[in-house]
Design an enzyme around this catalytic site. Structure first.
Site, PDB file in Angstrom:
ATOM      1  N   LYS A  15     -60.098 -62.729   4.154  1.00  0.00           N
ATOM      2  CA  LYS A  15     -59.632 -63.549   5.280  1.00  0.00           C
ATOM      3  C   LYS A  15     -60.027 -62.962   6.633  1.00  0.00           C
ATOM      4  O   LYS A  15     -60.326 -63.716   7.553  1.00  0.00           O
ATOM      5  CB  LYS A  15     -58.134 -63.824   5.183  1.00  0.00           C
ATOM      6  CG  LYS A  15     -57.242 -62.744   5.713  1.00  0.00           C
ATOM      7  CD  LYS A  15     -55.796 -63.107   5.546  1.00  0.00           C
ATOM      8  CE  LYS A  15     -54.979 -61.870   5.326  1.00  0.00           C
ATOM      9  NZ  LYS A  15     -54.541 -61.133   6.470  1.00  0.00           N
ATOM     10  N   ARG A  90     -45.966 -64.595   9.578  1.00  0.00           N
ATOM     11  CA  ARG A  90     -45.728 -63.996   8.260  1.00  0.00           C
ATOM     12  C   ARG A  90     -44.388 -64.450   7.688  1.00  0.00           C
ATOM     13  O   ARG A  90     -44.134 -64.275   6.509  1.00  0.00           O
ATOM     14  CB  ARG A  90     -45.663 -62.471   8.364  1.00  0.00           C
ATOM     15  CG  ARG A  90     -46.965 -61.777   8.583  1.00  0.00           C
ATOM     16  CD  ARG A  90     -47.769 -61.639   7.307  1.00  0.00           C
ATOM     17  NE  ARG A  90     -47.926 -60.285   6.849  1.00  0.00           N
ATOM     18  CZ  ARG A  90     -48.848 -59.440   7.285  1.00  0.00           C
ATOM     19  NH1 ARG A  90     -49.694 -59.799   8.219  1.00  0.00           N
ATOM     20  NH2 ARG A  90     -48.934 -58.241   6.784  1.00  0.00           N
ATOM     21  N   ARG A 124     -62.229 -50.280  -1.086  1.00  0.00           N
ATOM     22  CA  ARG A 124     -62.357 -50.755   0.292  1.00  0.00           C
ATOM     23  C   ARG A 124     -62.353 -49.571   1.266  1.00  0.00           C
ATOM     24  O   ARG A 124     -61.568 -48.643   1.115  1.00  0.00           O
ATOM     25  CB  ARG A 124     -61.177 -51.682   0.581  1.00  0.00           C
ATOM     26  CG  ARG A 124     -61.387 -52.600   1.715  1.00  0.00           C
ATOM     27  CD  ARG A 124     -60.445 -53.762   1.615  1.00  0.00           C
ATOM     28  NE  ARG A 124     -59.239 -53.497   2.376  1.00  0.00           N
ATOM     29  CZ  ARG A 124     -58.513 -54.464   2.940  1.00  0.00           C
ATOM     30  NH1 ARG A 124     -58.882 -55.724   2.822  1.00  0.00           N
ATOM     31  NH2 ARG A 124     -57.428 -54.174   3.603  1.00  0.00           N
ATOM     32  N   ARG A 157     -57.928 -46.450   3.626  1.00  0.00           N
ATOM     33  CA  ARG A 157     -56.620 -46.569   4.258  1.00  0.00           C
ATOM     34  C   ARG A 157     -55.538 -46.295   3.234  1.00  0.00           C
ATOM     35  O   ARG A 157     -55.675 -46.685   2.076  1.00  0.00           O
ATOM     36  CB  ARG A 157     -56.464 -48.019   4.764  1.00  0.00           C
ATOM     37  CG  ARG A 157     -56.337 -48.147   6.250  1.00  0.00           C
ATOM     38  CD  ARG A 157     -56.499 -49.584   6.690  1.00  0.00           C
ATOM     39  NE  ARG A 157     -55.489 -50.471   6.111  1.00  0.00           N
ATOM     40  CZ  ARG A 157     -55.399 -51.773   6.395  1.00  0.00           C
ATOM     41  NH1 ARG A 157     -56.250 -52.325   7.238  1.00  0.00           N
ATOM     42  NH2 ARG A 157     -54.486 -52.526   5.855  1.00  0.00           N
ATOM     43  N   ARG A 168     -48.320 -54.433  -2.237  1.00  0.00           N
ATOM     44  CA  ARG A 168     -48.689 -55.361  -1.165  1.00  0.00           C
ATOM     45  C   ARG A 168     -48.916 -56.768  -1.702  1.00  0.00           C
ATOM     46  O   ARG A 168     -48.552 -57.746  -1.059  1.00  0.00           O
ATOM     47  CB  ARG A 168     -49.967 -54.878  -0.464  1.00  0.00           C
ATOM     48  CG  ARG A 168     -49.721 -53.701   0.450  1.00  0.00           C
ATOM     49  CD  ARG A 168     -51.019 -53.024   0.791  1.00  0.00           C
ATOM     50  NE  ARG A 168     -51.856 -53.814   1.679  1.00  0.00           N
ATOM     51  CZ  ARG A 168     -53.163 -53.644   1.808  1.00  0.00           C
ATOM     52  NH1 ARG A 168     -53.785 -52.732   1.098  1.00  0.00           N
ATOM     53  NH2 ARG A 168     -53.843 -54.370   2.657  1.00  0.00           N
TER      54      ARG A 168
HETATM   55  P1  AMP Z   1     -51.880 -56.229   7.865  1.00  0.00           P
HETATM   56  O1  AMP Z   1     -53.059 -55.388   8.203  1.00  0.00           O
HETATM   57  O2  AMP Z   1     -52.040 -57.663   8.293  1.00  0.00           O
HETATM   58  O3  AMP Z   1     -51.457 -56.108   6.430  1.00  0.00           O
HETATM   59  O4  AMP Z   1     -50.647 -55.672   8.752  1.00  0.00           O
HETATM   60  C1  AMP Z   1     -50.259 -54.333   8.651  1.00  0.00           C
HETATM   61  C2  AMP Z   1     -48.787 -54.170   9.031  1.00  0.00           C
HETATM   62  O5  AMP Z   1     -48.552 -54.639  10.352  1.00  0.00           O
HETATM   63  C3  AMP Z   1     -47.804 -54.955   8.172  1.00  0.00           C
HETATM   64  O6  AMP Z   1     -47.479 -54.286   6.996  1.00  0.00           O
HETATM   65  C4  AMP Z   1     -46.613 -55.046   9.124  1.00  0.00           C
HETATM   66  O7  AMP Z   1     -45.911 -53.818   9.193  1.00  0.00           O
HETATM   67  C5  AMP Z   1     -47.288 -55.266  10.458  1.00  0.00           C
HETATM   68  N1  AMP Z   1     -47.479 -56.701  10.725  1.00  0.00           N
HETATM   69  C6  AMP Z   1     -48.662 -57.355  10.878  1.00  0.00           C
HETATM   70  N2  AMP Z   1     -48.480 -58.659  11.140  1.00  0.00           N
HETATM   71  C7  AMP Z   1     -47.146 -58.848  11.178  1.00  0.00           C
HETATM   72  C8  AMP Z   1     -46.314 -59.977  11.398  1.00  0.00           C
HETATM   73  N3  AMP Z   1     -46.812 -61.188  11.657  1.00  0.00           N
HETATM   74  N4  AMP Z   1     -44.974 -59.794  11.347  1.00  0.00           N
HETATM   75  C9  AMP Z   1     -44.436 -58.604  11.106  1.00  0.00           C
HETATM   76  N5  AMP Z   1     -45.149 -57.498  10.875  1.00  0.00           N
HETATM   77  C10 AMP Z   1     -46.499 -57.606  10.909  1.00  0.00           C
END
Ligand code: AMP
Length: 211
Positions: A15, A90, A124, A157, A168
């Site tokens: 995505k 989210r 990754r 990461r 996840r």
């Molecule tokens: P991601 O890379 O999109 O998986 O985001 C990494 C982390 O950022 C997530 O595990 C959350 O802790 C935080 N995060 C990102 N987007 C959001 C969101 N829309 N609402 C709340 N936390 C977020």
């Protein structure tokens, strides 16, 4: 023409990559909340310090915090003609809040099986400097192990380690169910099969969006 676009999909669905393609094609900002938060954490800003622990554990940041941040981000001039959102909303509360700021007109859900996600995520690599993501098989860097943009060594990461991946994915399915229902009811959900190669998925998206 759609211009307020949300991209949903599990980790490994591509995505982020497809968001980049779409944003470039439509000349819109590509806003990734994960990247925004990671740079806050790296820069040790007050927000970064406050959310570092949650991010490390994959726990969502509070709705009020992210909503405020996004309201500010979406009010910037570069969003005047729209945006591509990756990582927001989210939760249902975030989706409802977004309606009051800038109602999306298209929600893309890029689907892959958990098996495919696990296969892709194992291996990754991420640039510790700019956050760009690579994969030796699916999206290789020009020089193996090195970021195309920053030329620094790529890393795995912490949340791309196998146990973290399983957690996840489970969390993703729990999170996204309510959003899918919400946007399906609004009639703006478009489903995309994320299993084929990146350029094929890109074509499917562009076709379905009439681009
Ligand atoms: P991601 O890379 O999109 O998986 O985001 C990494 C982390 O950022 C997530 O595990 C959350 O802790 C935080 N995060 C990102 N987007 C959001 C969101 N829309 N609402 C709340 N936390 C977020």
């Amino acid at each position: 023409m759609f211009n307020k676009i949300i991209i949903l999909g599990p980790q490994g669905s591509g995505k982020g990559t497809q968001a980049e393609f779409l944003a470039a094609k439509l000349n819109l900002p590509n806003i990734s909340t994960g990247s925004i938060f990671r740079s806050e954490v790296d820069a040790k800003t007050p927000l970064g310090l406050a959310i570092a622990e949650r991010m490390k554990n994959g726990i969502l940041v509070d709705d009020e915090v992210i909503n405020k941040l996004m309201a500010e981000r979406l009010a910037r001039p570069d969003c005047a003609h729209g945006f591509v959102l990756d990582g927001y909303p989210r939760t249902l509360l975030q989706a409802e809040f977004l309606e009051t700021v800038a109602a999306p007109d298209c929600v893309l859900e890029i689907n892959i099986s958990d098996e495919t996600a696990k296969k892709r995520l194992g291996g990754r690599l991420t640039c510790p400097q700019c956050g760009k993501i690579y994969h030796p098989e699916y999206k290789p860097a020009r020089v193996a192990g090195q970021c195309d943009v920053c030329a620094v060594a790529l890393i795995t990461r912490a949340d791309d380690e196998p146990e973290a991946i399983q957690r996840r994915l489970k969390r993703y399915h729990e999170e996204v169910a309510a959003l899918l229902k919400y946007y399906e009811a609004k009639g703006i959900l478009i489903k995309i099969d994320g299993t084929p190669a990146i350029p094929v998925v890109k074509e499917e998206i562009f076709n379905k969006l009439g681009l």
